[in-house]
Design a protein around this motif. Sequence first.
Motif, PDB file in Angstrom:
ATOM      1  N   SER A  56       3.168   4.749   4.870  1.00  0.00           N
ATOM      2  CA  SER A  56       3.186   3.812   3.743  1.00  0.00           C
ATOM      3  C   SER A  56       3.237   2.391   4.298  1.00  0.00           C
ATOM      4  CB  SER A  56       4.391   4.076   2.854  1.00  0.00           C
ATOM      5  OG  SER A  56       5.551   3.610   3.502  1.00  0.00           O
ATOM      6  N   SER A  84       0.837  -1.204   0.000  1.00  0.00           N
ATOM      7  CA  SER A  84       0.000   0.000   0.000  1.00  0.00           C
ATOM      8  C   SER A  84       0.874   1.257   0.000  1.00  0.00           C
ATOM      9  CB  SER A  84      -0.885  -0.003   1.247  1.00  0.00           C
ATOM     10  OG  SER A  84      -1.512   1.242   1.375  1.00  0.00           O
ATOM     11  N   SER A  85       0.504   2.212  -0.849  1.00  0.00           N
ATOM     12  CA  SER A  85       1.295   3.441  -0.922  1.00  0.00           C
ATOM     13  C   SER A  85       1.028   4.336   0.284  1.00  0.00           C
ATOM     14  CB  SER A  85       0.981   4.196  -2.209  1.00  0.00           C
ATOM     15  OG  SER A  85      -0.407   4.274  -2.382  1.00  0.00           O
ATOM     16  N   ARG A  86      -0.182   4.283   0.838  1.00  0.00           N
ATOM     17  CA  ARG A  86      -0.495   5.105   2.013  1.00  0.00           C
ATOM     18  C   ARG A  86      -1.677   4.513   2.789  1.00  0.00           C
ATOM     19  NH1 ARG A  86       2.923   8.200   3.389  1.00  0.00           N
ATOM     20  NH2 ARG A  86       2.538   9.453   5.212  1.00  0.00           N
ATOM     21  N   LYS A 126       0.289  10.664  -9.295  1.00  0.00           N
ATOM     22  CA  LYS A 126       1.427  11.574  -9.022  1.00  0.00           C
ATOM     23  C   LYS A 126       2.484  11.457 -10.107  1.00  0.00           C
ATOM     24  CE  LYS A 126       1.237  10.973  -4.081  1.00  0.00           C
ATOM     25  NZ  LYS A 126       1.881  10.166  -3.067  1.00  0.00           N
ATOM     26  N   SER A 179      -0.700  -3.255  -6.466  1.00  0.00           N
ATOM     27  CA  SER A 179      -0.067  -1.984  -6.770  1.00  0.00           C
ATOM     28  C   SER A 179       1.431  -2.141  -6.640  1.00  0.00           C
ATOM     29  CB  SER A 179      -0.611  -0.935  -5.824  1.00  0.00           C
ATOM     30  OG  SER A 179       0.361  -0.311  -5.113  1.00  0.00           O
ATOM     31  N   ILE A 239       4.474  -0.635  -6.411  1.00  0.00           N
ATOM     32  CA  ILE A 239       5.003   0.725  -6.210  1.00  0.00           C
ATOM     33  C   ILE A 239       6.255   0.919  -7.059  1.00  0.00           C
ATOM     34  CG2 ILE A 239       6.034   2.230  -4.448  1.00  0.00           C
ATOM     35  CD1 ILE A 239       3.964   1.010  -2.502  1.00  0.00           C
ATOM     36  N   TYR A 282      -2.020   7.158  -6.060  1.00  0.00           N
ATOM     37  CA  TYR A 282      -0.549   7.105  -6.064  1.00  0.00           C
ATOM     38  C   TYR A 282       0.000   7.258  -7.493  1.00  0.00           C
ATOM     39  CZ  TYR A 282       4.153   5.389  -5.146  1.00  0.00           C
ATOM     40  OH  TYR A 282       5.509   5.270  -5.062  1.00  0.00           O
ATOM     41  N   GLN A 286      -6.493   3.635  -3.726  1.00  0.00           N
ATOM     42  CA  GLN A 286      -5.166   4.100  -3.257  1.00  0.00           C
ATOM     43  C   GLN A 286      -4.167   4.096  -4.396  1.00  0.00           C
ATOM     44  OE1 GLN A 286      -3.553   1.749  -0.127  1.00  0.00           O
ATOM     45  NE2 GLN A 286      -5.039   2.432   1.370  1.00  0.00           N
ATOM     46  N   ALA A 338       5.736   2.458 -10.482  1.00  0.00           N
ATOM     47  CA  ALA A 338       5.144   3.791 -10.666  1.00  0.00           C
ATOM     48  C   ALA A 338       6.070   4.731 -11.430  1.00  0.00           C
ATOM     49  CB  ALA A 338       4.778   4.384  -9.314  1.00  0.00           C
TER      50      ALA A 338
END
Length: 430
Positions: free
Chosen positions: A161, A147-149, A270, A239, A241, A267, A263, A244
């Motif tokens: 995070s 999870s990014s946040r 951005k 996800s 990360i 993310y 979420q 990204a």
Amino acid sequence: MYPALDDLLADWLVSYHPPVAELRVIDHRWSPRRHEIGDFLARNQVPYQWLDVEKSKEVNHLLEQLNLSHEKLPVVIFPDGSYLVNPTVLQIAEKIHLKTHADKPFYDLIIIGSGPAGLAAGVYGASEGLCTLLVEQEAPGGQAGTSSRIENYLGFPTGLSGGELARRAVTQAERFGAEIVTPQKAVRVKVEDQYRCVELSDGSELYCHVLLLACGVSYHRLEVPGIDALTGAGVYYGSSIAEAMSCSNEDVYVVGGGNSAGQAAIYFAKYALHVTMVVRDDSLAKDMSKYLVDRIEHTDNIEVKTCTRVVAVQGKHHLESITIVNDKTHEEKTLPATSLFIFIGTEPHTSWLKGVVEGDEKGFILTGPDLIHEGQPPKRWPLDREPFFLETSVPGIFAAGDVRHGSIKRVASSVGEGAMAVQFIHRYLG
Ligand SMILES: Cc1cc2nc3c(=O)[nH]c(=O)nc-3n(C[C@H](O)[C@H](O)[C@H](O)COP(=O)(O)OP(=O)(O)OC[C@H]3O[C@@H](n4cnc5c(N)ncnc54)[C@H](O)[C@@H]3O)c2cc1C
């Protein structure tokens, strides 16, 4: 002040990207092995530099020095100058001194899975004097680690995070003396009198008094034409990360309408030029928390396509386009796409436990009161007492977190169940 300073420095170190990373991975962007290795390193919080064969000027020089050709990729170069060609993650883990094997043959408590439930049980088990081992097949943190946040976990008002949560929990569990081996997969469980035995993917066997299954869930596969060949090459589950950055200034598609999809969309927004969420339901509000729905509505470069499904994906060496259909208008469209992140439904990691503990029709593990039918415990239950809450159909094997039938799929509830399980484990041992 030292503990406070240590904590601040550790936080800083996680987000600090040195100009020259010590570990380098050479490969193509669309190589599924590059994705697997990058994801493994990122989730285990090992800083690395990915050298894209198509873009990096250094690559040819480095391969020449190592006397290797472009056919021999991926190549992983370690800080001491040694390298491995197309290594497994286990080989990389051994090289960077992750703990890949248990120290002892016998433990009081073995925990399978080091997501929030497993890590919480590790902290409570070890702090309460149980000789505790955690076995993890990918990286500590589980789903939460991707999870990014996380913004709704108690005590972190500005969110944190998943990587940060995992790092803190690992430090805490290890400080109390818990051992964590990774990457090792539990592949079989045997019950031998009062002992429980776990076989790991490297063939080793470990014994314990009590086994805790905290092996969580993973995303359903999207069953559409063309998808298998492109998984890891533009199509990703969950996800990632680590991906990204590669999507900067590109269009990204996110499939799913739950919190994890929300979420991820926020993310990726951005980095990406534009993010499109492909949602089967007619509204995001059905499955997603309000704070995420609001955030998505206020993010200019996120578009939500409701009542829409992905029905096919296309691409030769990597994802090039996707076909979507609107279930209301029946309109079908094929759109150019290079990155598709999928977050649809979940299934428990329990196929390896068939015939050992009882589960529901979807494979989630039954525990405590869910095992009692018409006042009777399960058929093969050997004891006079009923199974403890969180105890499975086998005495001395417990389950906690998302893998458990009827659990609330949240970080806080998984942490709570991991902690509670240790109390029942003490009663069992007593
Ligand atoms: C992207 C994302 C964002 C999320 N955001 C939030 C949020 O903001 N707030 C919130 O409350 N919840 C959130 N959730 C849900 C939350 O993360 C989960 O409910 C929680 O992680 C469940 O914890 P767990 O320990 O039960 O299982 P998991 O987190 O699924 O961990 C299980 C672990 O077991 C390991 N494992 C499985 N089988 C084996 C095996 N055979 N051998 C060894 N290891 C094994 C897996 O690799 C995994 O690491 C999110 C989930 C995702 C995916």
